[in-house]
Design an enzyme around this catalytic site. Sequence first.
Site, PDB file in Angstrom:
ATOM      1  N   SER A 144       6.520   6.708   2.075  1.00 47.04           N
ATOM      2  CA  SER A 144       7.701   5.907   2.423  1.00 47.04           C
ATOM      3  C   SER A 144       8.860   6.849   2.689  1.00 47.04           C
ATOM      4  O   SER A 144       8.831   8.011   2.255  1.00 47.04           O
ATOM      5  CB  SER A 144       8.046   4.992   1.247  1.00 47.04           C
ATOM      6  N   TYR A 156       9.871   2.856  -7.926  1.00 48.68           N
ATOM      7  CA  TYR A 156       9.068   2.798  -6.696  1.00 48.68           C
ATOM      8  C   TYR A 156       9.215   4.106  -5.918  1.00 48.68           C
ATOM      9  O   TYR A 156       8.229   4.684  -5.458  1.00 48.68           O
ATOM     10  CB  TYR A 156       9.520   1.606  -5.839  1.00 48.68           C
TER      11      TYR A 156
HETATM   12  N1  LIG Z   1       7.586  -2.808   3.965  1.00 45.20           N
HETATM   13  C1  LIG Z   1       8.280  -1.687   3.843  1.00 45.20           C
HETATM   14  O1  LIG Z   1       9.500  -1.613   4.145  1.00 45.20           O
HETATM   15  C2  LIG Z   1       7.599  -0.427   3.392  1.00 45.20           C
HETATM   16  C3  LIG Z   1       8.280   0.789   3.567  1.00 45.20           C
HETATM   17  C4  LIG Z   1       7.668   1.959   3.148  1.00 45.20           C
HETATM   18  C5  LIG Z   1       6.413   1.932   2.589  1.00 45.20           C
HETATM   19  N2  LIG Z   1       5.768   0.735   2.414  1.00 45.20           N
HETATM   20  C6  LIG Z   1       4.436   0.770   1.826  1.00 45.20           C
HETATM   21  O2  LIG Z   1       3.533   0.229   2.754  1.00 45.20           O
HETATM   22  C7  LIG Z   1       2.351  -0.204   2.064  1.00 45.20           C
HETATM   23  C8  LIG Z   1       1.982  -1.581   2.567  1.00 45.20           C
HETATM   24  O3  LIG Z   1       3.031  -2.469   2.222  1.00 45.20           O
HETATM   25  P1  LIG Z   1       3.486  -3.669   3.165  1.00 45.20           P
HETATM   26  O4  LIG Z   1       4.903  -3.444   3.508  1.00 45.20           O
HETATM   27  O5  LIG Z   1       2.505  -3.887   4.246  1.00 45.20           O
HETATM   28  O6  LIG Z   1       3.497  -4.861   2.080  1.00 45.20           O
HETATM   29  P2  LIG Z   1       2.525  -6.119   1.875  1.00 45.20           P
HETATM   30  O7  LIG Z   1       2.500  -6.938   3.111  1.00 45.20           O
HETATM   31  O8  LIG Z   1       2.991  -6.743   0.607  1.00 45.20           O
HETATM   32  O9  LIG Z   1       1.089  -5.456   1.683  1.00 45.20           O
HETATM   33  C9  LIG Z   1       0.711  -4.817   0.483  1.00 45.20           C
HETATM   34  C10 LIG Z   1      -0.801  -4.724   0.472  1.00 45.20           C
HETATM   35  O10 LIG Z   1      -1.204  -3.995  -0.703  1.00 45.20           O
HETATM   36  C11 LIG Z   1      -2.240  -4.729  -1.324  1.00 45.20           C
HETATM   37  N3  LIG Z   1      -2.294  -4.438  -2.754  1.00 45.20           N
HETATM   38  C12 LIG Z   1      -1.295  -4.508  -3.675  1.00 45.20           C
HETATM   39  N4  LIG Z   1      -1.759  -4.199  -4.889  1.00 45.20           N
HETATM   40  C13 LIG Z   1      -3.095  -3.924  -4.739  1.00 45.20           C
HETATM   41  C14 LIG Z   1      -4.130  -3.547  -5.625  1.00 45.20           C
HETATM   42  N5  LIG Z   1      -3.909  -3.368  -6.956  1.00 45.20           N
HETATM   43  N6  LIG Z   1      -5.365  -3.362  -5.127  1.00 45.20           N
HETATM   44  C15 LIG Z   1      -5.607  -3.544  -3.822  1.00 45.20           C
HETATM   45  N7  LIG Z   1      -4.678  -3.882  -2.922  1.00 45.20           N
HETATM   46  C16 LIG Z   1      -3.430  -4.080  -3.393  1.00 45.20           C
HETATM   47  C17 LIG Z   1      -1.923  -6.190  -1.028  1.00 45.20           C
HETATM   48  O11 LIG Z   1      -3.101  -6.978  -1.083  1.00 45.20           O
HETATM   49  P3  LIG Z   1      -3.553  -7.945  -2.276  1.00 45.20           P
HETATM   50  O12 LIG Z   1      -2.317  -8.503  -2.902  1.00 45.20           O
HETATM   51  O13 LIG Z   1      -4.412  -8.925  -1.563  1.00 45.20           O
HETATM   52  O14 LIG Z   1      -4.342  -7.068  -3.190  1.00 45.20           O
HETATM   53  C18 LIG Z   1      -1.462  -6.085   0.418  1.00 45.20           C
HETATM   54  O15 LIG Z   1      -2.571  -6.100   1.285  1.00 45.20           O
HETATM   55  C19 LIG Z   1       2.682  -0.136   0.581  1.00 45.20           C
HETATM   56  O16 LIG Z   1       2.132   1.048   0.033  1.00 45.20           O
HETATM   57  C20 LIG Z   1       4.210  -0.036   0.570  1.00 45.20           C
HETATM   58  O17 LIG Z   1       4.686   0.612  -0.575  1.00 45.20           O
HETATM   59  C21 LIG Z   1       6.335  -0.439   2.811  1.00 45.20           C
END
Ligand SMILES: NC(=O)c1ccc[n+]([C@@H]2O[C@H](COP(=O)([O-])OP(=O)(O)OC[C@H]3O[C@@H](n4cnc5c(N)ncnc54)[C@H](OP(=O)(O)O)[C@@H]3O)[C@@H](O)[C@H]2O)c1
Length: 235
Positions: A144, A156
Amino acid sequence: MSKPTATPADRVFLITGASSGIGAATARRAGAEGWRLVLAARSRERLNTLADELGGPERALAVGCDVSEWGDQQQMVEQTLAAFGRIDAVFANAGFGGPRGFLKDTPEHWREMVLTNVYGAALTLRATIPALTSTRGHLLLTSSVAGRRALPGSMYSATKHAVTAMGEAARQDLHGTGIRVTLIEPGMTDTPFFDNRPTDALADDDIARAVIYAVSQPPHVDVNEILIRPVSQQG
Ligand SMILES: NC(=O)c1ccc[n+]([C@@H]2O[C@H](COP(=O)([O-])OP(=O)(O)OC[C@H]3O[C@@H](n4cnc5c(N)ncnc54)[C@H](OP(=O)(O)O)[C@@H]3O)[C@@H](O)[C@H]2O)c1
């Protein structure tokens, strides 16, 4: 040693956190580019729906996996190899955030976040490196912007700094294997990561295109980091 030949349609891309947001968008992009897909997360129903959309069991395998459980990660790889016989790219992407402020979040939520974002990513590397070694494949991790600069009161941000370090540590560890390692460092991206969805943010597909860029380079090119902010984001 040259990379074992795989036609583009044979290549297998395993994505954790594929049920939503960046992972699901990357699955759609990679599917359109001809990759076979392994979609891993805890929400089986959402994974099954996405796997159906992306071509069914011949092209997309849904695997229930809590990334913080070593047994789940092992069976994810076993199921992948049983179905497709190889893994060419892995996106360790599962993760979530929490409230900022060292007195705001609960110890239990911190524990879950560290076990998912840090330990879970490490387990994905551990489970998949043997298969990636035999294909001279590609490992990607979602860090991130928060893994590059500390955010006030953010555990985080601390977990994502750990992921950034893990990517660089893996790159050096895997030197000589032919495995390439890419850290994806998104800025604010409009996904269910946020309870209150952001405006003027990136779209999940903006990050998916960066992933496809990294995995589409010639074998001698190792894209190590891609940090992407929306134009509206200053810090
Ligand atoms: N959105 C942002 O602004 C942003 C910015 C920087 C980095 N990120 C990173 O990008 C990644 C994806 O996030 P996103 O923004 O796409 O959010 P999201 O739509 O909430 O997706 C998160 C994903 O992680 C999975 N997950 C969470 N806990 C898990 C576990 N214990 N085991 C397996 N799967 C798990 C969730 O699936 P289930 O709940 O079905 O398990 C979901 O598929 C994350 O690492 C997040 O920290 C996001």
